[in-house]
Design an enzyme around this catalytic site. Sequence first.
Site, PDB file in Angstrom:
ATOM      1  N   LYS A 193      38.090 -54.954 -41.589  1.00 52.55           N
ATOM      2  CA  LYS A 193      37.473 -54.816 -40.265  1.00 52.55           C
ATOM      3  C   LYS A 193      37.022 -53.368 -40.116  1.00 52.55           C
ATOM      4  O   LYS A 193      37.716 -52.444 -40.574  1.00 52.55           O
ATOM      5  CB  LYS A 193      38.524 -55.171 -39.201  1.00 52.55           C
ATOM      6  CG  LYS A 193      38.015 -55.195 -37.763  1.00 52.55           C
ATOM      7  CD  LYS A 193      39.157 -55.608 -36.814  1.00 52.55           C
ATOM      8  CE  LYS A 193      38.708 -55.731 -35.356  1.00 52.55           C
ATOM      9  NZ  LYS A 193      39.816 -56.146 -34.472  1.00 52.55           N
TER      10      LYS A 193
ATOM     11  N   SER B  50      38.608 -60.133 -31.563  1.00 51.11           N
ATOM     12  CA  SER B  50      37.572 -59.199 -31.948  1.00 51.11           C
ATOM     13  C   SER B  50      37.319 -59.098 -33.441  1.00 51.11           C
ATOM     14  O   SER B  50      36.274 -58.622 -33.868  1.00 51.11           O
ATOM     15  CB  SER B  50      37.940 -57.807 -31.430  1.00 51.11           C
ATOM     16  OG  SER B  50      39.103 -57.324 -32.104  1.00 51.11           O
TER      17      SER B  50
ATOM     18  N   SER C  29      43.339 -60.815 -31.439  1.00 55.77           N
ATOM     19  CA  SER C  29      42.122 -60.542 -32.201  1.00 55.77           C
ATOM     20  C   SER C  29      42.159 -60.936 -33.665  1.00 55.77           C
ATOM     21  O   SER C  29      41.136 -60.892 -34.343  1.00 55.77           O
ATOM     22  CB  SER C  29      41.758 -59.054 -32.101  1.00 55.77           C
ATOM     23  OG  SER C  29      41.158 -58.790 -30.861  1.00 55.77           O
TER      24      SER C  29
END
Lengths: 478, 485
Positions: B78, B153, B177
């Site tokens: 990420k 997210s 997330s």
Amino acid sequence: MEYEPVIGLEVHAQLLTEAKIFCGCSAKFGAAPNTHACPVCLGMPGVLPVLNRKVVEFMLKMALATNCRINRVCSFARKNYFYPDLPKGYQISQYASPPAEHGWIEVELNGGKKRIGITRIHMEEDAGKLLHDERNPVSHVDLNRTGVPLIEIVSEPDIRGAEEAAAYLRRLHETLVYLEICDGNMEEGSFRCDANVSLRPAGTEAFGTRAELKNMNSFRNVQRALEYEIKRQRYVLEGGGKVAQETRLWDDTAGVTHSMRGKEEAHDYRYFPDPDLVPVVIDDAWLDSVRKTLPELPLERRERFVRDYKIPAYDAGVLTASRELADYYEELVRLSGEPKLASNWVMGDVLRFLNEEKKGIGACPIAPASLADLIRLIQAGTISGKMAKEVSEEMYRTGKPPEKIISEKGLVQITDEGALTEMIAEIIAENPAQLAQYRAGKEKVFGFFVGQAMKATQGKANPQLINDLLKKMLAGDK
Amino acid sequence: MELYELTIHELSDRLRAGEITSAEIVSSVFGRIDAVEKDVRAYITLMRETALAEAAEAGEKIRKGEGGPLAGIPVALKDIFCTKGVRTTCGSRILENFIPPYDATVVEKLRSAGAVFTGKTNMDEFAMGSSTENSFFGATRNPWDIERIPGGSSGGSAAAVTAGECIAAFGSDTGGSIRQPASLCGVVGMKPTYGRVSRYGLIAFASSLDQIGPFTKDVEDCAIVMNVIAGYDPRESTSVPQEVPDYRSFLGRDIKGWRVGIPKEYFIDGIDPEVEAAIRKAIRVVEGAGAKSVEISLPHTDYCVAVYYIVAPAEASSNLARYDGVKYGFRAGEARDLLEMYKKTRSAGFGAEVKRRIMIGTYALSSGYYDAYYRKASQVRGLIKRDFDEAFKNCDVILTPTSPTPAFRLGERTDDPLQMYLSDIFTISANLAGIPGISVPCGYTTGGLPIGVQFLAGHFQEGRLLQAASAYEKHARIDKRRPSL
């Protein structure tokens, strides 16, 4: 109406730890800009603080030395505000949970003593430094200072005048330096002071509206700024006005304070517990290990000097002004066995030499052992006090031991009674007029004969012996 | 079957047997990226060249028998993990050009385990969002239906694993997330205990809630990567110096006699009927595996979202103060003075959701409001944590839905922040309590969208969580579908 000033001081002291408070960077002052600055100092994304435990120990020393109650658990909080010298946009400080509270120190005032309360002591990180280019409309930031450990020492509003404030500050300063946790350099900013000042009608309890004073970078400036501010507030009140709650800056050159920001513009720091740090637990073992490292504090030492060495309080005060000086003096006493003479020599010649060159005792070229030797040589009559002055100057200049200087300069005192008797007999014989005057009762002429004798021996004669011999011989005794 | 479709353990076996090379896996993955990335948009930055070099290096080590547990395995990060020399944006314009001079601890650990990095995946800006639509770099699409969101997210990481654009991926989970996008994309996603994986180098959103975890294709892979990333880090004060067990040792063990807690507060109005049906079925599966389901109560569940939306924005408002245009990142041009520079930089540098949360957080911490909001929320957070402590006295693990709905359509909730916040209604509590959670695929909607089931366990009980998840996975026999991209 009579007004009484009410003053509380906030002192920030930079700690002399090797590393910064939340990273491994050096905390030393004076490096090239941004060379002691890692990603943690720079507040880069994702980096995290790790507490330097030495900072806790240094804080504890001050807390113990100022009689604070130690809270066994304390935690860090974030103080949020924007400024380019604050890379994270918040300062890591302590707020709701300080490590030390309810302390006090004693200050001496006009012969009396007064206890001034300490509200709290806490740890925090210093911010960086902005450098404004005067020729160009740009500013630079040096983040070497970011993360240098500070302790903030907050006093109770117990201080009642500018002089008292200065005395309190000097005592704090002296204690920090004695503990060897702060170098106390006010010009470089390692010891900084802000003041809260208000006035109230004498004899009343309620506090008046206070102003906060900033930007005072010497003891003298703190005193001057407070004197000015007390006068200013009195003037405002006497004129029927109201003192505004505001932050005021001291202008050293103009000798005035002026408003920096009012109550409306005051920051809301939005303190909250720093989630990146865990609470600090101070257990008995840790506290005891710190307590064991505490040196004798200046006030205790001063009292001991007066008691044990029988020197005046004033002298004891001078001699304990720094830990190094007091150590020097005590070493000299130990080696010479003469506390009073030792005090005279240190306070006289040694400090005078050092002061002329603006040096500290640490830079003194005369070792206590050499000075003890010199005292011994005077005591033994090997040299006169006058000679000793000359010798000590030379010792300071060259660092040589006194015996060496004495023999190089041929300074040894003439104590041969036979030779001196012969010489005095000659002087008396050569000056019959003066002899007559002396014997007629004009005792001042005695000095003339002493002068002649010293001249004849180039000042090397033992003055006590000359005195004794002259008295006897001028009187006609054989 | 293509190499990009395999798991870590399948690929590792074949690598060690000398049947394939790491370079072949990397080529397969990048071939897949070239084919589907235009539809999925999982990545912000690809690391193709370094990946090929790392693959060669890994190949060398495997030949010498020195390869680490992830030797030669292509994984995605990420874009919230700092990577030395590689742009790290956090999905934000304000860090559009930020190149960290250091690696996050997790990145270092993965590197030394031999992992090959494929790139930095897309995310909601500063991890604020549940759909990956709040990225400055555009939305990521759900590989099961590119008209839908992948969750967030960490949507880029979830989508990349699902689409075969990497073998495993890493994300961060502040309120769900990892687990929510894992559920919406049909992969395994774990949020470990707070303090289990070092946050050093993870760009902070809400420091007391953020935790790093993996996206994998199955539970075994999850255990393999947890062995690599878990552990104490002296650079992180909240990481816990507790021994890391071998997580693989929990795999394949049965859960006979276990008590599986079913919190009654988690079956609410508004939960999608197909999701509820799938979860009811999952309960029967664990019962079939010999566990007993017990109803439990987490009485403060109702307050989780409210508490979260005070605590997280409060911490974020402070964490994001460093993005001021002074030292690095984006700075708006032409400002008359410092204040204007700050205002212009932060106005243009942050997106709407980030600004909304900075404002909420600033408000919650303001003098006069602190007690009513931040302090109160912190107190309630303590109660929520206590709910779990009590619950785990009566059960070994807790089973809940991961997300109340399957993947929704792009743009469906962007105008309704409150609706968006409810996506995390079942995941937020684990962050507030600091406990570990895992989402495992448990079926599909009639429309073919994946559904996930969440298991929760007590602090540092990741082993127990993996044991439950692995037993569930074995008994549920969810058919292995692949998205048709």
